[in-house]
Design a protein around this motif. Structure first.
Motif, short mmCIF file in Angstrom:
data_model
loop_
_atom_site.label_atom_id
_atom_site.label_comp_id
_atom_site.label_asym_id
_atom_site.label_seq_id
_atom_site.Cartn_x
_atom_site.Cartn_y
_atom_site.Cartn_z
N LEU A 93 -47.95 16.69 18.67
CA LEU A 93 -48.91 17.32 17.76
C LEU A 93 -50.28 16.67 17.85
CD1 LEU A 93 -46.64 17.93 14.63
CD2 LEU A 93 -47.51 19.64 16.25
N GLU A 94 -50.32 15.34 17.95
CA GLU A 94 -51.60 14.64 18.10
C GLU A 94 -52.30 15.07 19.38
OE1 GLU A 94 -50.48 10.53 17.91
OE2 GLU A 94 -51.04 10.37 15.81
N LEU A 95 -51.55 15.16 20.46
CA LEU A 95 -52.13 15.59 21.73
C LEU A 95 -52.66 17.01 21.65
CD1 LEU A 95 -49.87 14.14 24.55
CD2 LEU A 95 -52.35 14.07 24.45
N LEU A 96 -51.91 17.91 21.04
CA LEU A 96 -52.32 19.31 20.97
C LEU A 96 -53.53 19.52 20.07
CD1 LEU A 96 -48.86 21.13 20.74
CD2 LEU A 96 -50.45 21.11 22.67
N MET A 130 -55.51 16.97 18.38
CA MET A 130 -56.58 15.98 18.35
C MET A 130 -57.08 15.62 19.74
SD MET A 130 -55.08 13.58 15.29
CE MET A 130 -56.33 12.36 15.45
N GLY A 131 -56.33 15.97 20.76
CA GLY A 131 -56.74 15.69 22.13
C GLY A 131 -56.54 14.25 22.56
N SER A 132 -55.96 13.45 21.73
CA SER A 132 -55.68 12.06 22.10
C SER A 132 -54.34 11.64 21.52
CB SER A 132 -56.79 11.13 21.58
OG SER A 132 -56.78 11.10 20.18
N LEU A 133 -53.91 10.48 21.93
CA LEU A 133 -52.60 10.00 21.50
C LEU A 133 -52.77 8.67 20.77
CD1 LEU A 133 -49.54 10.48 21.66
CD2 LEU A 133 -49.54 9.21 23.79
N SER A 134 -52.26 8.61 19.54
CA SER A 134 -52.26 7.37 18.78
C SER A 134 -50.94 6.65 19.03
CB SER A 134 -52.41 7.67 17.29
OG SER A 134 -52.23 6.49 16.55
N PHE A 135 -51.01 5.37 19.26
CA PHE A 135 -49.81 4.60 19.55
C PHE A 135 -49.23 3.92 18.32
CE2 PHE A 135 -51.81 5.05 23.65
CZ PHE A 135 -50.72 5.33 24.47
#
Length: 106
Positions: free
Chosen positions: A46-49, A51-56
Protein backbone atom coordinates in the motif's frame (compact mmCIF):
# COMPACT_ATOMS: atom_id res chain seq x y z
CA UNK A 1 16.90 -39.68 41.15
CA UNK A 2 13.82 -41.47 42.34
CA UNK A 3 10.52 -41.46 40.50
CA UNK A 4 8.88 -39.20 43.09
CA UNK A 5 11.71 -36.64 42.88
CA UNK A 6 11.41 -36.48 39.10
CA UNK A 7 7.62 -36.04 39.29
CA UNK A 8 7.94 -33.33 41.95
CA UNK A 9 10.51 -31.46 39.84
CA UNK A 10 8.28 -31.74 36.77
CA UNK A 11 5.28 -30.37 38.68
CA UNK A 12 7.32 -27.38 39.85
CA UNK A 13 8.48 -26.65 36.28
CA UNK A 14 4.98 -26.91 34.78
CA UNK A 15 3.13 -24.99 37.54
CA UNK A 16 -0.39 -25.41 36.22
CA UNK A 17 0.41 -25.58 32.52
CA UNK A 18 -1.10 -28.60 30.87
CA UNK A 19 -0.18 -30.01 27.46
CA UNK A 20 -3.31 -28.66 25.80
CA UNK A 21 -2.60 -25.11 26.95
CA UNK A 22 1.02 -25.30 25.78
CA UNK A 23 -0.10 -26.69 22.41
CA UNK A 24 -2.62 -23.87 21.97
CA UNK A 25 -0.06 -21.20 22.91
CA UNK A 26 2.46 -22.65 20.46
CA UNK A 27 -0.11 -22.66 17.63
CA UNK A 28 -1.24 -19.13 18.51
CA UNK A 29 2.36 -17.91 18.37
CA UNK A 30 2.88 -19.49 14.96
CA UNK A 31 -0.30 -17.94 13.58
CA UNK A 32 0.63 -14.53 15.03
CA UNK A 33 3.99 -14.65 13.25
CA UNK A 34 2.33 -15.34 9.89
CA UNK A 35 -0.32 -12.67 10.42
CA UNK A 36 2.37 -10.14 11.35
CA UNK A 37 4.30 -10.93 8.17
CA UNK A 38 1.18 -10.61 5.99
CA UNK A 39 0.27 -7.30 7.68
CA UNK A 40 3.76 -5.89 7.06
CA UNK A 41 3.65 -7.07 3.45
CA UNK A 42 0.24 -5.48 2.80
CA UNK A 43 1.30 -2.21 4.44
CA UNK A 44 4.45 -2.16 2.30
CA UNK A 45 2.47 -2.74 -0.91
CA UNK A 46 0.00 0.00 0.00
CA UNK A 47 2.85 2.42 0.78
CA UNK A 48 4.44 1.68 -2.58
CA UNK A 49 1.17 2.11 -4.47
CA UNK A 50 -0.08 5.28 -2.79
CA UNK A 51 3.06 7.01 -1.56
CA UNK A 52 5.61 5.88 -4.13
CA UNK A 53 8.14 4.90 -1.50
CA UNK A 54 8.68 2.20 1.06
CA UNK A 55 8.97 2.81 4.80
CA UNK A 56 11.02 0.25 6.66
CA UNK A 57 9.53 1.01 10.07
CA UNK A 58 7.02 -1.84 9.98
CA UNK A 59 9.73 -4.31 8.91
CA UNK A 60 11.97 -3.08 11.74
CA UNK A 61 9.21 -3.80 14.25
CA UNK A 62 8.47 -7.22 12.71
CA UNK A 63 12.16 -8.20 12.75
CA UNK A 64 12.51 -6.99 16.34
CA UNK A 65 9.57 -9.19 17.35
CA UNK A 66 11.07 -12.18 15.54
CA UNK A 67 14.47 -11.51 17.12
CA UNK A 68 12.82 -11.54 20.54
CA UNK A 69 11.03 -14.78 19.76
CA UNK A 70 14.20 -16.52 18.60
CA UNK A 71 16.19 -15.12 21.52
CA UNK A 72 13.79 -16.73 23.97
CA UNK A 73 13.92 -20.00 22.02
CA UNK A 74 17.72 -19.89 21.92
CA UNK A 75 18.03 -19.22 25.64
CA UNK A 76 15.63 -22.08 26.43
CA UNK A 77 16.89 -24.67 23.95
CA UNK A 78 20.51 -23.63 23.32
CA UNK A 79 20.24 -24.68 19.67
CA UNK A 80 22.76 -23.15 17.29
CA UNK A 81 20.12 -22.60 14.60
CA UNK A 82 17.98 -20.52 16.94
CA UNK A 83 21.00 -18.36 17.84
CA UNK A 84 21.87 -17.78 14.18
CA UNK A 85 18.30 -16.82 13.29
CA UNK A 86 18.20 -14.50 16.32
CA UNK A 87 21.41 -12.84 15.11
CA UNK A 88 20.07 -12.43 11.55
CA UNK A 89 16.81 -10.87 12.74
CA UNK A 90 18.75 -8.57 15.09
CA UNK A 91 20.94 -7.36 12.22
CA UNK A 92 17.87 -6.83 10.02
CA UNK A 93 16.21 -4.87 12.83
CA UNK A 94 19.23 -2.58 13.09
CA UNK A 95 19.45 -2.21 9.31
CA UNK A 96 15.76 -1.37 8.82
CA UNK A 97 15.83 1.01 11.79
CA UNK A 98 18.91 2.77 10.41
CA UNK A 99 17.27 3.15 6.98
CA UNK A 100 14.11 4.49 8.59
CA UNK A 101 16.01 7.02 10.73
CA UNK A 102 18.17 8.04 7.76
CA UNK A 103 15.08 8.80 5.68
CA UNK A 104 13.53 10.81 8.52
CA UNK A 105 16.66 12.93 8.84
CA UNK A 106 16.76 13.68 5.13
Amino acid sequence: MEKEEILAKSRIEQQGKDERELYILRNASNIAVYIGFVACFIISILELLFMGSLSFSNWAVYCAMMAGLFYVKYMALHLRHEGIVFFVYSVLTLLFTAIYVYRIIL
